[in-house]
Design a protein around this motif. Structure first.
Motif, short mmCIF file in Angstrom:
data_model
loop_
_atom_site.label_atom_id
_atom_site.label_comp_id
_atom_site.label_asym_id
_atom_site.label_seq_id
_atom_site.Cartn_x
_atom_site.Cartn_y
_atom_site.Cartn_z
N UNK A 53 0.83 -1.21 0.00
CA UNK A 53 0.00 0.00 0.00
C UNK A 53 0.86 1.26 0.00
N UNK A 54 2.01 1.21 0.65
CA UNK A 54 2.93 2.35 0.59
C UNK A 54 3.58 2.46 -0.77
N UNK A 55 3.93 1.31 -1.35
CA UNK A 55 4.54 1.32 -2.68
C UNK A 55 3.63 1.99 -3.70
N UNK A 56 2.34 1.75 -3.58
CA UNK A 56 1.39 2.32 -4.54
C UNK A 56 1.28 3.84 -4.44
N UNK A 57 1.83 4.42 -3.38
CA UNK A 57 1.80 5.87 -3.20
C UNK A 57 3.18 6.50 -3.30
N UNK A 58 4.20 5.69 -3.45
CA UNK A 58 5.58 6.18 -3.40
C UNK A 58 5.91 7.00 -4.65
N UNK B 93 15.51 -7.76 -4.83
CA UNK B 93 16.62 -7.02 -4.21
C UNK B 93 17.63 -6.54 -5.25
N UNK B 94 17.37 -6.78 -6.52
CA UNK B 94 18.24 -6.29 -7.60
C UNK B 94 17.73 -4.93 -8.07
N UNK B 95 16.46 -4.86 -8.38
CA UNK B 95 15.79 -3.60 -8.71
C UNK B 95 14.66 -3.44 -7.69
N UNK B 96 14.91 -2.80 -6.56
CA UNK B 96 13.95 -2.78 -5.45
C UNK B 96 12.56 -2.33 -5.90
N UNK B 97 11.51 -2.94 -5.35
CA UNK B 97 10.15 -2.59 -5.77
C UNK B 97 9.85 -1.10 -5.71
N UNK B 98 10.32 -0.41 -4.66
CA UNK B 98 10.01 1.02 -4.55
C UNK B 98 10.55 1.80 -5.75
N UNK B 99 11.72 1.41 -6.26
CA UNK B 99 12.27 2.12 -7.41
C UNK B 99 11.39 1.91 -8.63
N UNK B 100 10.86 0.71 -8.78
CA UNK B 100 9.96 0.43 -9.89
C UNK B 100 8.65 1.21 -9.75
N UNK B 101 8.12 1.26 -8.53
CA UNK B 101 6.87 1.99 -8.31
C UNK B 101 7.06 3.48 -8.51
N UNK B 102 8.27 4.00 -8.28
CA UNK B 102 8.52 5.41 -8.55
C UNK B 102 8.20 5.75 -10.00
N UNK B 103 8.49 4.80 -10.91
CA UNK B 103 8.16 4.99 -12.32
C UNK B 103 6.69 4.66 -12.58
#
Length: 319
Positions: free
Chosen positions: A9-14, A274-284
């Motif tokens: 839920x935090x990732x969806x708002x990051x 842990x290679x391309x962390x989920x938060x970095x992907x969600x930023x895009x």
């Protein structure tokens, strides 16, 4: 469930951590102008690999800074009406792969163009200093130079040229040019569709090259992002240039290109990556404003995602 990053839920708002350069839009308009000024010098050479159902070509074109870029090109035989084309992009340091793994799409009437990224594991050259292979270190190439000399800038522009070539190929419906890839390939899928918004569908999987500062803050500047760590250790050990470096990386941060996408998006991610962390992907992902769908694999990391290839094919087959 174990977490390697924020809860979903935090990732969806990051919204990302890396700074966006103030002249970001002007930077990419200038880059596209540079590409437009370079003659493509398209060359098609029949490959030694051929099949009864499809023609196979080694496709070459000239990108910015004079590099000759290679792609595998397969087009189906005996197709009377314009058909879709798929742009395929590979992972970091890899190559365009074998011919045979593109035949499933060709059997369905799709043309396929699979890029070899300049200087990596395939046949495209890197003209930065010497022609040929540089294999990796591509994120940090140009960090001590003018931002216009960042190597990934040039690679992103290669994807644009490949898309524009696809629009004009015989038998290709320019309204149905699609893009896909995983990791670096997912990143280049986003870059291509952002910088050439006529790409009508795209399916990126766990994209690389997003939100560099978040990667560093998570202490995940290793594996695919190891060169960030190397750069600081070798060239800025006291982090006196930290703000400058991350701002310059912002020019090639896909979260800032994502709002330009106009095509429909099918986006895959694994929450244990842990290679391309989920938060970095969600930023895009969170900055994409075109129609989009997210497919989440809670227990998977940077690895094969079961059923994803079938789902991408179904997505591209939908009219």
């Amino acid at each position: 469930m174990p977490l390697v990053d924020m809860p979903l839920e935090q990732l969806k708002k990051y919204e990302g951590r890396n700074p966006r350069p103030a002249d970001f839009d002007a930077y990419w308009e200038r880059a596209l102008d540079e590409l437009e000024a370079v003659e493509a010098n398209l060359e098609l050479i029949p490959s030694a690999f051929q099949t009864p159902q499809a023609e196979c070509f080694d496709l070459y074109f000239t990108g910015v800074r004079g590099a000759r870029i290679h792609a595998k090109y397969i087009r189906p035989k005996k197709v009377d009406t314009p058909q879709p084309a798929i742009l395929q992009f590979h992972g970091y340091t890899g190559d365009s792969g074998d011919w045979q793994d593109k035949l499933a799409y060709a059997s369905l009437g799709f043309s396929v163009l699979a890029l070899d990224c300049r200087g990596q594991g395939g046949s495209s050259e890197d003209t930065g200093g010497v022609k040929g292979n540089t294999h990796n270190g591509h994120i940090i190439r140009g960090l001590d130079d003018h931002p216009d000399n960042l190597l990934f800038r040039h690679i992103y522009l290669d994807t644009v040229r490949l898309a524009r070539i696809a629009f004009g190929l015989p038998g290709v419906d320019p309204q149905r040019v699609y893009a896909t890839g995983g990791s670096q390939g997912g990143a280049l899928t986003i870059a291509c569709a952002a910088l050439e918004p006529r790409v009508t569908k795209l399916a990126p999987t766990f994209p690389f090259l997003c939100d560099y500062k978040r990667v560093w803050e998570m202490d995940l500047d290793k594996d695919a992002y190891l060169e960030l760590n190397t750069f600081f250790r070798k060239f800025d050990p006291l982090h006196e240039r930290e703000d400058e470096i991350f701002e310059k990386l912002g020019y090639i941060d896909l979260q800032f290109l994502a709002p330009r996408i106009q095509g429909e998006v099918l986006f895959f991610t694994g929450l244990m990556d842990t290679i391309c962390p989920p938060s970095t992907q969600f930023a895009a992902y969170n900055k994409i404003i075109s129609p989009k769908q997210l497919v989440v694999y809670p227990d998977f990391g940077h690895e094969w995602l079961p059923g994803s290839a079938d789902r991408v094919m179904q997505f591209f087959l939908e009219e």
